[in-house]
Design a protein around this motif. Structure first.
Motif, PDB file in Angstrom:
ATOM      1  N   THR A  66       0.961  -1.897  -0.112  1.00 54.30           N
ATOM      2  CA  THR A  66       0.216   0.346   0.366  1.00 54.30           C
ATOM      3  C   THR A  66       0.608   1.092  -0.083  1.00 54.30           C
ATOM      4  OG1 THR A  66      -0.198   0.183   2.942  1.00 54.30           O
ATOM      5  CG2 THR A  66      -1.931  -1.008   1.015  1.00 54.30           C
ATOM      6  N   SER A  67       2.092   1.189   0.835  1.00 52.37           N
ATOM      7  CA  SER A  67       2.870   3.042   0.472  1.00 52.37           C
ATOM      8  C   SER A  67       3.342   2.386  -0.744  1.00 52.37           C
ATOM      9  CB  SER A  67       3.901   2.668   1.811  1.00 52.37           C
ATOM     10  OG  SER A  67       5.075   1.856   1.270  1.00 52.37           O
ATOM     11  N   LYS A  68       3.570   3.716  -1.487  1.00 44.79           N
ATOM     12  CA  LYS A  68       4.232   4.472  -2.342  1.00 44.79           C
ATOM     13  C   LYS A  68       5.498   3.637  -2.536  1.00 44.79           C
ATOM     14  CE  LYS A  68       4.700   8.637  -5.459  1.00 44.79           C
ATOM     15  NZ  LYS A  68       4.494  10.311  -4.692  1.00 44.79           N
ATOM     16  N   LEU A  72       6.301   0.339  -5.738  1.00 46.68           N
ATOM     17  CA  LEU A  72       7.042   1.100  -6.955  1.00 46.68           C
ATOM     18  C   LEU A  72       7.954   0.001  -6.102  1.00 46.68           C
ATOM     19  CD1 LEU A  72       8.570   2.658  -8.212  1.00 46.68           C
ATOM     20  CD2 LEU A  72      10.407   3.991  -6.646  1.00 46.68           C
TER      21      LEU A  72
END
Length: 177
Positions: A66-68, A72
């Motif tokens: 969920t974190s950017k 990535l």
């Protein structure tokens, strides 16, 4: 803040973990990296990318990223063909990258059950930065940048195993004040 991009620190951390694994384990060893949704999971996905091809490596997402930076790193690992698995199988090395030092909540029942399953596997167990919620029983903890006091608390000593500090490219004295 040290004005150093998180992405660069993550690459250094994963490179340190990859170097440890390359020194200790033979080529083609089977590795499962269990990743959480945040930065610790992103460290795990980065590690998987660095070990890909030399080892039989798979990512097991304990929680979807969920974190950017986790999203990535997942995209980067998938782009080069890193395998993602949905069930555990026997492996030589099991890496815990579910939650790290920033985790302050209680584990969900689902994650607690998953960690119990991980603890039961007959594999060499590596914790990424800290053992997740000090529930994962690591043979070695590869901690990032500096030693953490939590690694030395009496109630945690049975979970950390041997402790090794990985170089993040910034002198650890800066972190260990």
């Amino acid at each position: 803040e040290f004005f150093v991009n998180k992405d660069i620190l993550m690459e250094h951390a994963a490179d340190g973990m990859a170097s440890y694994i390359r020194q200790k384990f033979k080529k083609n060893s089977k590795i499962i990296i269990v990743c959480g949704s945040g930065n610790n999971g992103a460290d795990g996905a980065t590690l998987a990318r660095l070990l890909h091809k030399r080892y039989s490596v798979s990512i097991f997402w304990a929680k979807n990223p969920t974190s950017k930076i986790a999203l990535l790193q997942q995209r980067r690992s998938l782009a080069i063909g890193v395998n993602e698995c949905t069930v555990f199988s026997e492996c030589d090395i099991l890496v815990d990258a579910i939650v790290g030092t920033g985790f302050r909540a209680d584990l969900s029942d689902e994650i607690s059950a998953l960690i119990s399953e991980m603890n039961a596997l007959n594999a060499f167990k590596i914790a990424c930065d800290v053992p997740s919620a000090f529930s994962f029983r690591a043979d070695v903890t590869l901690t990032m940048g500096a030693l953490k006091k939590s690694l030395y608390l009496d109630e945690n000593k049975e979970f950390v195993g041997k402790i090794e500090v990985l170089d993040l490219g910034i002198d650890r004295e800066i972190y260990e004040r």
